[in-house]
Design an enzyme around this catalytic site. Structure first.
Site, PDB file in Angstrom:
ATOM      1  CE  LYS A 116      37.791  28.755  53.102  1.00  0.00           C
ATOM      2  NZ  LYS A 116      38.544  27.427  53.852  1.00  0.00           N
ATOM      3  CD  GLU A 200      34.280  33.731  47.210  1.00  0.00           C
ATOM      4  OE1 GLU A 200      33.406  33.490  48.114  1.00  0.00           O
ATOM      5  OE2 GLU A 200      35.500  35.027  47.465  1.00  0.00           O
ATOM      6  CG  HIS A 235      45.984  36.568  45.031  1.00  0.00           C
ATOM      7  ND1 HIS A 235      44.980  37.467  45.255  1.00  0.00           N
ATOM      8  CD2 HIS A 235      45.692  35.969  43.791  1.00  0.00           C
ATOM      9  CE1 HIS A 235      44.610  37.730  43.815  1.00  0.00           C
ATOM     10  NE2 HIS A 235      44.960  37.092  43.242  1.00  0.00           N
ATOM     11  NE  ARG A 292      45.614  30.682  59.432  1.00  0.00           N
ATOM     12  CZ  ARG A 292      44.667  30.458  58.404  1.00  0.00           C
ATOM     13  NH1 ARG A 292      44.415  29.809  58.112  1.00  0.00           N
ATOM     14  NH2 ARG A 292      45.006  32.423  57.873  1.00  0.00           N
TER      15      ARG A 292
END
Lengths: 502, 170, 502, 170
Positions: A116, A200, A235, A292
């Protein structure tokens, strides 16, 4: 065309992939852990091989064992599904080395988008908008602490390797940071075999909008429009739909082009999803590439009329994309609800055990991608997703009504599921109004309590229970007679059947 | 025949009598006829005054699971002499002190040690199932009396993990 | 909008209509004969009323009783489904008189199109091409005989009131005429309560192509393209598909416009189907209007993205058509297979009895409209249709493969069905090539014999049977122990579940 | 254990022995191991040498109905001492003379009367079920000996309708 596909997964997605193989005339090989001998994917595949004990780390995450099995059964390719090894670049690399086609992106692109931190850097350089956050991996806790301060609380912890909400935590102040980091890293380790996490900026009440992309091995890239996946708990998405209520044709086109750019600069091939956060002011930020097949891929299939698993297999076989961007058209509206083995009245606590009875939802425009059956066991070892209900209808309003009905028709007895909760989500006036953000469940369902059941239904439940008790009493009395009746076909004409009164 | 059932810990009574091909139901308020049948081992069809209901049904030991119109009911037969309700009250007080596994899973870690003082909502242990970590929190202010499990152990639902004692007991 | 709909039908179509009512939030009322107390439609509707003994003439065809029931339950409308009273103009008239909305065409149009002889005259006058045949109803056998001679053998006997193959017979010479007429009239009487039949030229090896039309109450008419229904046995369709392989865009447009003209000159409203025969030289002849929802309506729904039952209800509620002709677009390909309770190895002899087990076909692009369930009885009194499997895919080839797989997944144990036979039809090279004519079954399956089953499957059936016997023996020994195991959920951790070996 | 089954009137033998958690199958030609389980009351899962099979299964009195890969099998246990095959032969001769209802239904009409001479393929009676008329035809040349039913009567499958006698018998 590929000759034989080993499916390195379980549950509803393994079943979904087996169906595609059957339709394409390609033999499928199921692999299974010792806890999954009786699972649906084992029964439906042409071949089935046990690859180890129940814990995923010893079976579904056991790369060596899976590759060896592929060689043993003569499979020339592996479909990883989602989760497990699906986004493991090391696995893709080993497949490449062993001359097994990994049905997914090339390992280099997978490594890039899977990291990431590095992919954020790449995107930033390419001019793709990103969320403010860490630019590298932290050496120690102190670095996390200072980065968090720099970004500004609230911050979000995310697994470098991951997706699907695993390892994700919101941290509101520095006091929470350490324990949340630990928990996030443990979860990341357990889910992906890699504990690295990063921080983040946490964007409040955003919408989660993602674009499905397909890229062949020759540089042709198309997107298949968006999915909105804002409704989440822990989440993790539980409701997805397309088209998004938040996009207009202009924004849709802009985001679609950005998604294609992300795929291009990543050197990505096969199916992938570019995730964005959309804030209240309709600014969008690149989040990550889900490298994916996504859990929510069916809503795209329903609206674009494309079979994404077929396309994955065709691309992996070296075929060119059969359509251009202009030929892909959205039609109608599609919604997916994920059925989890969880108790919504107890903070979504997982619920394993025996499925005593399953009644599938059916009907026009209703699709059920399902990994369970009446009588199966839901083990504790794996993700609690059981199935997905997907509906398609001419417009969003009709799709909502269809979904509510499908969920009403859907019965799982014996374990707790999210079915009834999802019905309440879809029925919620704010959902109907299209006001879907990632805070939706928190805002409207935080104080989710066992609702009082209408008296009429309670009374009917009592009547049915009493009837069963009465029936049992009488069955015991006339057990033999009953037994015969239950199992006899209609071989004799008689009783009321012949036009007489009952 | 009279029947008593427990639903969500509340006791309900109902009477059902066979009368030719239908049944007579008395629910305490009203008496009416019902056409009731097992349609298959897991489906009961009920027609009352022209209204049709399809009740899904499964039995598991002493528990019955029912579903109608998307709603689920878990129905149990009461323990002898209405004891159950009283028992439940006692149990709920006991439950606060005896911390149990909320579901089958694996103990990831124990955050406290014996004799340690605990605050309300303090995390006592973490249990993982189906890839989700669940923090087990204290619902009282008190002390850790005994720890029954250790990290890495697999536990069944309702398995005692930690016993607490109330602060006021001192 | 309509307030409450009584469904004057049973089986899969009643279930289909109930689903539409649920989605539109309209309460539904099932009516049932004494043989149908346990039928699916009775269980799924909001209300259910028994309207008489098993024979249809005393229940599902009992107009007075049905209209009285509608009044009693406060239904403002009746959906007749297909068959039974669906095309009975007298019934539509009585509904109109009793201020009940008949969800179908107005009785005048119904009377016109239902009278095959009069509608042929009307169409001939309007310039619609028709098949040569009788211009009126015969007074006596002598007139039939002379008409047959005039038309020229082979001739076709058709029920004036009917459809769906009931009462239809091909007569090759004058010797057969009398007995065929008698049988046709008896069947017509039993199926429609009206024994009138007429004769028409028998066109050899035609394709059966029909156009779905929708007309609102304000003169707006659209067609939703064609369905090809050439695969028939006993003159009754068993496989339908759209688009037809025989039509090109030009012919399609021409036939579509003709269909709309037929609807217009008939003064027809609501959903209807205009049937054509297409001969080898691509000449098309108007055959008749099917003034109802057709069995095969789903293939149109799958390709046009329209819900025809919703549209029927909206039109009956006085709504205007929500789309123009230009907005209706065909996408992909759809095939339907009808599952009948019949033995294909014994000349499609009906097979009633108990359905011991039903496994639904599922999967992306697979729809199952079904009137049965595990444990239900299939009574002798009604049409042997049990269910329909409908598939959608991007193109015809994929749709065929999907259908073959869906039929493979579809299991009905206890009674004979057409499932396996249909699989052989769809798999036939001539079907794949699109060479579908009404003689298809006769040409390729006339000598349909029980095919030798592959030895491997036979062996597996033996193994499973032996396993069952062994299991039963052991169950008897340890009956009590077993019983507990079967019904126990997973309340205890133990045995292999905990990561150990089995 | 040895088992004998009748499938489509042919006798088949198979041997199955439990061996720890698998089964040893001998089918006369080969011996191999099989992993066999009841997955639910109507589904048997079989894995043999890595190949997986899902067999659908239902029992009804002495009959077993099985389906795999879209193919159906009706499996019966043979009558004592292989009698069944012989019986079947006798039965098939009898069947020609005793005309039976091929399925449950309603007799619509009887086209012949007692003592009447009949040709092969001549329609003897019409039986209706599920809205379809089915003509019952003679498979022999002969005479009508006895008629057991009349028009309008409901008949079960295998119910004798008409007894014929062979012409040669005269």
């Amino acid at each position: 065309m590929l000759k034989k596909i080993l499916i390195a997964n379980r549950g509803e997605i393994a079943v979904r992939i087996i169906k595609a193989c059957q339709e394409m005339g390609i033999p499928s090989v199921a692999v299974y852990s010792e806890a999954d001998r009786d699972s649906l994917h084992v029964q439906l595949a042409n071949e089935a091989v046990c690859i180890g004990p129940a814990p995923a780390i010893e079976s579904y995450l056991n790369m060596g064992r899976i590759i060896r099995t592929a060689h043993e059964v003569g499979a020339d390719s592996i479909h990883p599904g989602y989760g497990f090894l699906a986004e493991n670049a090391e696995f893709a690399r080993r497949c490449e080395k062993e001359k097994i086609v990994f049905i997914g992106p090339n390992s280099k692109a997978l490594a890039l988008v899977g990291d990431k931190v590095r992919s954020r850097q790449t995107m930033e350089k390419a001019g793709v908008p990103i969320i403010p956050g860490m630019k590298g991996i932290a050496k120690d806790f102190a670095e996390f602490e200072s980065e968090a301060k720099k970004i500004g609380y609230p911050v979000m912890i995310k697994a470098s390797a991951g997706g699907g909400g695993k390892g994700m935590r919101v941290v509101h102040d520095s006091e929470e940071l350490k324990s949340s980091l630990e928990a996030g890293m443990r979860e990341a380790k357990s889910a992906f075999g890699d504990e690295s996490v990063y921080l983040e900026k946490f964007i409040e009440e955003p919408r989660h909008v993602e674009f499905q992309a397909l890229a062949d091995n020759y540089g042709n890239i198309v997107h298949l429009f968006e999915r909105e996946c804002s409704i989440q708990r822990r989440h993790q998405k539980i409701v997805e739909e397309t088209p998004s209520q938040a996009l207009d044709p202009k924004l849709r086109a802009r985001m679609g082009e950005t998604a294609k750019k992300v795929i291009k600069v990543s050197g990505y091939n096969n199916a992938g999803t570019v995730e964005f956060l959309l804030d209240k002011d309709k600014n969008f930020y690149f989040l990550e590439v889900n490298a994916r097949l996504q859990v929510e891929h069916p809503v795209t299939e329903m609206t674009t009329g494309t079979d994404l698993v077929h396309q994955q297999i065709l691309i992996a076989s070296g075929e060119k994309l059969p359509f251009s961007q202009e030929e892909i058209i959205q039609r109608g509206h599609s919604i997916e609800c994920r059925i989890y083995a969880e108790d919504p009245n107890q903070d979504f606590l997982p619920s394993s055990g025996k499925v005593l009875f399953l009644q599938d939802p059916v009907g026009p425009g209703v699709r059920h991608d399902c990994g369970i059956y009446s009588g199966c066991e839901v083990p504790i070892y794996y993700d609690p997703i059981l199935a997905k209900v997907i509906v398609w209808a001419e417009n969003r309003n009709k799709a909502c009504l269809r979904m509510i009905n499908a969920l009403d028709d859907y019965v799982v007895l014996g374990i707790k599921t999210t079915i009834h909760f999802l019905k309440e989500v879809i029925s919620h006036p704010q959902f109907k109004a299209g006001n879907t953000t990632t805070s939706f469940i928190k805002m409207y369902f935080d104080e989710q309590e066992a609702k009082k059941k209408p008296d009429e239904n309670l009374k009917l439940a009592l009547i049915a229970s009493a009837f069963d008790s009465l029936d049992k009493t009488q069955v015991r009395k006339t057990a033999e007679h009953k037994d015969k009746e239950v199992f006899s076909p209609w071989l004799t004409l008689g009783k009321w059947r012949l036009g007489g009164k009952k | 025949m009279e029947f008593e059932f427990l639903i969500d810990n509340a006791l309900h009574k109902i009477s059902l009598e066979k009368k030719e091909n239908t049944f007579v139901v008395s629910d305490g308020e009203k008496t009416y006829e019902a056409d009731i049948r097992f349609i298959s081992p897991n489906i009961i069809s009920i027609i009352i005054e022209g209204r049709s209901y399809r009740v899904y049904f499964a039995r598991d030991r002493e528990k019955r699971f029912l579903s109608l119109e998307g709603q689920q009911f878990t129905v149990q037969e009461p323990l002898e002499g209405g004891e159950s309700l009283q028992k439940d009250e006692i149990r709920s007080r006991e439950d606060e002190l005896m911390v149990k596994a909320p579901m089958p899973g694996k103990v990831i870690k124990i955050d406290v040690s014996e004799k340690e003082e605990v605050r309300k909502n303090q995390t006592l242990a973490v249990v993982e199932a189906m890839k989700m970590e669940n923090e087990i929190k204290s619902t009282i202010e008190g002390y850790v009396k005994k720890i029954f499990v250790s990290a890495g152990e697999l536990v069944d639902s309702e398995k005692p993990l930690i016993e607490l004692e109330l602060k006021s007991k001192e």
